[in-house]
Design a protein around this motif. Structure first.
Motif, PDB file in Angstrom:
ATOM      1  N   ALA A 199       0.829  -1.207   0.000  1.00 39.42           N
ATOM      2  CA  ALA A 199       0.000   0.000   0.000  1.00 39.42           C
ATOM      3  C   ALA A 199       0.863   1.256   0.000  1.00 39.42           C
ATOM      4  CB  ALA A 199      -0.934  -0.002   1.212  1.00 39.42           C
ATOM      5  N   LEU A 200       1.964   1.229   0.760  1.00 39.94           N
ATOM      6  CA  LEU A 200       2.859   2.388   0.802  1.00 39.94           C
ATOM      7  C   LEU A 200       3.477   2.636  -0.571  1.00 39.94           C
ATOM      8  CD1 LEU A 200       4.210   4.597   2.463  1.00 39.94           C
ATOM      9  CD2 LEU A 200       6.002   2.947   3.071  1.00 39.94           C
ATOM     10  N   GLY A 201       3.873   1.556  -1.235  1.00 41.20           N
ATOM     11  CA  GLY A 201       4.413   1.699  -2.585  1.00 41.20           C
ATOM     12  C   GLY A 201       3.388   2.277  -3.546  1.00 41.20           C
ATOM     13  N   GLY A 202       2.126   1.828  -3.421  1.00 41.01           N
ATOM     14  CA  GLY A 202       1.069   2.381  -4.258  1.00 41.01           C
ATOM     15  C   GLY A 202       0.850   3.861  -4.002  1.00 41.01           C
ATOM     16  N   ALA A 203       0.934   4.272  -2.721  1.00 36.60           N
ATOM     17  CA  ALA A 203       0.778   5.682  -2.382  1.00 36.60           C
ATOM     18  C   ALA A 203       1.906   6.514  -2.982  1.00 36.60           C
ATOM     19  CB  ALA A 203       0.738   5.860  -0.867  1.00 36.60           C
ATOM     20  N   VAL A 204       3.133   5.976  -2.941  1.00 37.49           N
ATOM     21  CA  VAL A 204       4.289   6.681  -3.513  1.00 37.49           C
ATOM     22  C   VAL A 204       4.118   6.825  -5.024  1.00 37.49           C
ATOM     23  CG1 VAL A 204       6.772   6.547  -3.943  1.00 37.49           C
ATOM     24  CG2 VAL A 204       5.859   6.000  -1.669  1.00 37.49           C
ATOM     25  N   VAL A 205       3.647   5.769  -5.674  1.00 40.38           N
ATOM     26  CA  VAL A 205       3.397   5.843  -7.118  1.00 40.38           C
ATOM     27  C   VAL A 205       2.326   6.897  -7.408  1.00 40.38           C
ATOM     28  CG1 VAL A 205       2.470   4.587  -9.112  1.00 40.38           C
ATOM     29  CG2 VAL A 205       4.114   3.478  -7.583  1.00 40.38           C
ATOM     30  N   GLY A 206       1.257   6.909  -6.612  1.00 40.87           N
ATOM     31  CA  GLY A 206       0.205   7.909  -6.790  1.00 40.87           C
ATOM     32  C   GLY A 206       0.733   9.323  -6.630  1.00 40.87           C
ATOM     33  N   LEU A 207       1.607   9.527  -5.646  1.00 45.44           N
ATOM     34  CA  LEU A 207       2.213  10.847  -5.443  1.00 45.44           C
ATOM     35  C   LEU A 207       3.099  11.224  -6.624  1.00 45.44           C
ATOM     36  CD1 LEU A 207       3.100  10.647  -1.638  1.00 45.44           C
ATOM     37  CD2 LEU A 207       1.375  12.120  -2.688  1.00 45.44           C
ATOM     38  N   ALA A 208       3.810  10.246  -7.169  1.00 49.18           N
ATOM     39  CA  ALA A 208       4.654  10.501  -8.338  1.00 49.18           C
ATOM     40  C   ALA A 208       3.807  10.920  -9.538  1.00 49.18           C
ATOM     41  CB  ALA A 208       5.479   9.259  -8.670  1.00 49.18           C
ATOM     42  N   VAL A 209       2.665  10.255  -9.730  1.00 48.37           N
ATOM     43  CA  VAL A 209       1.747  10.625 -10.820  1.00 48.37           C
ATOM     44  C   VAL A 209       1.210  12.036 -10.579  1.00 48.37           C
ATOM     45  CG1 VAL A 209      -0.466  10.091 -11.905  1.00 48.37           C
ATOM     46  CG2 VAL A 209       1.123   8.243 -11.318  1.00 48.37           C
ATOM     47  N   PHE A 210       0.858  12.350  -9.327  1.00 50.25           N
ATOM     48  CA  PHE A 210       0.382  13.677  -8.956  1.00 50.25           C
ATOM     49  C   PHE A 210       1.417  14.731  -9.322  1.00 50.25           C
ATOM     50  CE2 PHE A 210      -0.416  17.137  -5.967  1.00 50.25           C
ATOM     51  CZ  PHE A 210      -1.803  17.264  -5.992  1.00 50.25           C
ATOM     52  N   TRP A 211       2.679  14.471  -8.973  1.00 50.10           N
ATOM     53  CA  TRP A 211       3.775  15.401  -9.258  1.00 50.10           C
ATOM     54  C   TRP A 211       3.968  15.558 -10.766  1.00 50.10           C
ATOM     55  CZ3 TRP A 211       8.449  14.676 -11.805  1.00 50.10           C
ATOM     56  CH2 TRP A 211       9.388  15.695 -11.665  1.00 50.10           C
ATOM     57  N   LEU A 212       3.905  14.452 -11.495  1.00 46.31           N
ATOM     58  CA  LEU A 212       4.114  14.487 -12.942  1.00 46.31           C
ATOM     59  C   LEU A 212       3.013  15.291 -13.634  1.00 46.31           C
ATOM     60  CD1 LEU A 212       5.841  13.486 -15.300  1.00 46.31           C
ATOM     61  CD2 LEU A 212       4.365  11.465 -15.437  1.00 46.31           C
ATOM     62  N   LEU A 213       1.770  15.097 -13.228  1.00 51.97           N
ATOM     63  CA  LEU A 213       0.663  15.846 -13.808  1.00 51.97           C
ATOM     64  C   LEU A 213       0.812  17.342 -13.566  1.00 51.97           C
ATOM     65  CD1 LEU A 213      -2.362  13.540 -12.881  1.00 51.97           C
ATOM     66  CD2 LEU A 213      -1.311  13.819 -15.140  1.00 51.97           C
ATOM     67  N   LEU A 214       1.265  17.690 -12.358  1.00 47.91           N
ATOM     68  CA  LEU A 214       1.497  19.103 -12.053  1.00 47.91           C
ATOM     69  C   LEU A 214       2.573  19.691 -12.959  1.00 47.91           C
ATOM     70  CD1 LEU A 214       1.431  19.057  -8.129  1.00 47.91           C
ATOM     71  CD2 LEU A 214      -0.286  20.078  -9.633  1.00 47.91           C
ATOM     72  N   ARG A 215       3.665  18.941 -13.138  1.00 45.60           N
ATOM     73  CA  ARG A 215       4.768  19.440 -13.962  1.00 45.60           C
ATOM     74  C   ARG A 215       4.380  19.545 -15.437  1.00 45.60           C
ATOM     75  NH1 ARG A 215       5.468  20.608  -9.880  1.00 45.60           N
ATOM     76  NH2 ARG A 215       7.256  20.590  -8.488  1.00 45.60           N
ATOM     77  N   LYS A 216       3.456  18.713 -15.873  1.00 46.61           N
ATOM     78  CA  LYS A 216       2.997  18.762 -17.263  1.00 46.61           C
ATOM     79  C   LYS A 216       1.939  19.848 -17.475  1.00 46.61           C
ATOM     80  CE  LYS A 216       5.427  15.340 -18.961  1.00 46.61           C
ATOM     81  NZ  LYS A 216       6.438  15.565 -20.032  1.00 46.61           N
TER      82      LYS A 216
END
Length: 465
Positions: A199-216
């Motif tokens: 679950a922690l790994g999934g949360a980290v992946v979700g945060l990474a997607v969140f960050w990527l969307l912001l940067r795009k």
């Protein structure tokens, strides 16, 4: 030609105009939220201490949510882990903004609130541990008195300190931002259960997607809100306290302005979400966390049980001594000087006010004594009592200097040239002095006309009929 000497840094010095306007806007919302928080806490106490008290318990313990996703939680649990994630999301944005555009962007300027906040968290913990250890109590609640509730503190200021200069309010706000950061770290480090790494790994992946969307530069609440809910759910199931998800997403937002931008994305989103946090999320948390049974015996226990007495003394004594001492040490051993318009008793009053530890203190109290409902309620009562005592003491100290604050606030707001900008911020603008010269010349001409008219009238009155 010799280089001009640098302007000495001031402890509680005047803010820049953009920072002053930002602080004023933030305080308006936080003050309203603080009043709602106070009303919610009072409502919870009344509800829990009337014949309807059983219904309060029933509603707080009512479970709702998808059990298959590990989210079959009580209403009280949803308020603490769900709604407070919104509060910590705003705290994350505030912290990011302070780091890139506010008081914390300059390491020298940031040293003062950071030192004051650290001392203001360390000293209450020490006071608690000394009292609890001496009385043979549990050391588990050491973190309960370390947090300051900015909304509640500002609500008190709204009632007793309406004329406080902006520097004092900004110091409290910046101090609380740093305080929130370390409270978040305490929750993450000391109150994390057994980790579910999937679950922690999934949360980290979700945060990474969140960050990527912001940067795009992807826009749309319909993208980010569902993603935020997924990240929050995974973070909750990971064993890390779910509010950390809110902080992480807040820190990812860009809070620096680019050319042509009136507000950064972080400031814009904070403007939208802050009313939801201060006006709904935090008051609802208070409603389902502050409802403890208050009797003569329970109040006596607050001052006799080592854990509860440690919390009260930590908030009232530890906070005041820690913040005042940290500020004084920073001013004593650095080149910073106290604003000449203020005095050290003003710092002491603000340090005492920071002893109002409500929202985060209640949350940490629940985490520290999970499984012991009786002690949890006693600790909640001690948080309420300690916050009340701190508020009363701060009110007394602030009221003693109210005339000084009124004069400072009036000077900050004075705008004789009617430019829309306070005169104190225009002292280096030649156009301002030209406008003021024209105003004074017009006033002088008016006085000359009146003097001439008065002289003619006087002569006319003395002349023979």
């Amino acid at each position: 030609m010799a280089a001009p000497s640098p302007t000495p840094r001031k402890v509680l010095g005047r803010l820049s105009l953009p920072e002053r306007n930002y602080v004023a806007d933030a305080l308006r919302t936080e003050t309203v939220g603080g009043v709602l928080l106070l009303l919610a806490a009072v409502a919870a106490l009344i509800w829990a201490n009337t014949p309807l008290g059983d219904s309060y318990t029933s509603v707080s313990d009512f479970h709702i949510g998808p059990a298959s996703l590990g989210l079959d939680l009580s209403i009280e649990h949803w308020a603490a882990d769900g709604l407070l994630a919104i509060f910590f999301f705003v705290a994350g944005i505030e912290l990011k903004r302070e780091l890139v555009a506010g008081e914390l962007r300059d390491p020298k300027a940031a040293a003062l609130p950071v030192i004051a906040a650290l001392c203001g968290m360390a000293m209450p913990a020490i006071v608690y541990l000394v009292v609890a250890t001496a009385g043979g109590g549990s050391a588990a609640g050491w973190a309960v008195p370390t947090a300051t509730d900015i909304a509640f503190a500002l609500a008190v200021l709204a009632v007793i300190g309406t004329s406080l200069p902006s520097a004092l309010r900004a110091f409290l706000l910046t101090l609380a931002v740093v305080d929130d950061l370390f409270a978040i770290l305490i929750i993450a480090v000391f109150f994390t259960n057994d980790l579910n790494f999937a679950a922690l790994g999934g949360a980290v992946v979700g945060l990474a997607v969140f960050w990527l969307l912001l940067r795009k530069g992807i826009h749309g609440w319909y993208v980010y809100v569902p993603l935020a809910l997924v990240v929050w759910g995974l973070m909750y199931n990971s064993g890390v306290h779910a509010t950390i998800a809110g902080v992480a997403m807040g820190l990812m937002l860009r809070c620096s302005r680019r050319e042509g931008e009136e507000h950064s994305p972080g400031e814009h989103i904070e403007h939208l979400v802050r009313p939801l946090s201060a006006g709904i999320a935090v008051p609802l948390f208070a409603l389902f966390s502050a409802g403890v049974a208050v009797t003569g015996e329970s109040l006596a226990d607050v001052f006799t049980q080592p854990e509860t007495l440690g919390v009260v003394l930590g908030l009232v004594v530890g906070k005041a001594v820690g913040i005042f001492g940290g500020t004084w040490l920073a001013a004593r051993f650095t080149k910073a000087e106290l604003n000449e318009d203020l005095a050290w008793p003003d710092v002491l009053a603000l340090a005492t006010l920071a002893g109002i530890g409500f929202t985060v203190s209640l949350l940490i109290g629940e985490l520290a004594f999970t499984g012991d409902a009786t002690l949890t309620d006693q600790v909640k009562a001690s948080v309420l009592m300690g916050s009340l005592i701190a508020a009363i003491l701060a009110a007394v100290l602030l009221k003693r200097r109210v005339r000084v604050y009124q004069a400072l606030a009036a000077e900050e707001e004075r705008d004789e040239d009617m430019s829309g900008i306070p005169d104190i911020y225009e002292q280096d603008d030649p156009a301002y002095h030209l406008r003021m010269a024209a105003i004074y010349e017009e006033k002088a001409a008016e006085h000359r006309r009146r003097a001439e008219a008065a002289g003619v009238s006087s002569d006319g009155g003395d002349s023979p009929a």
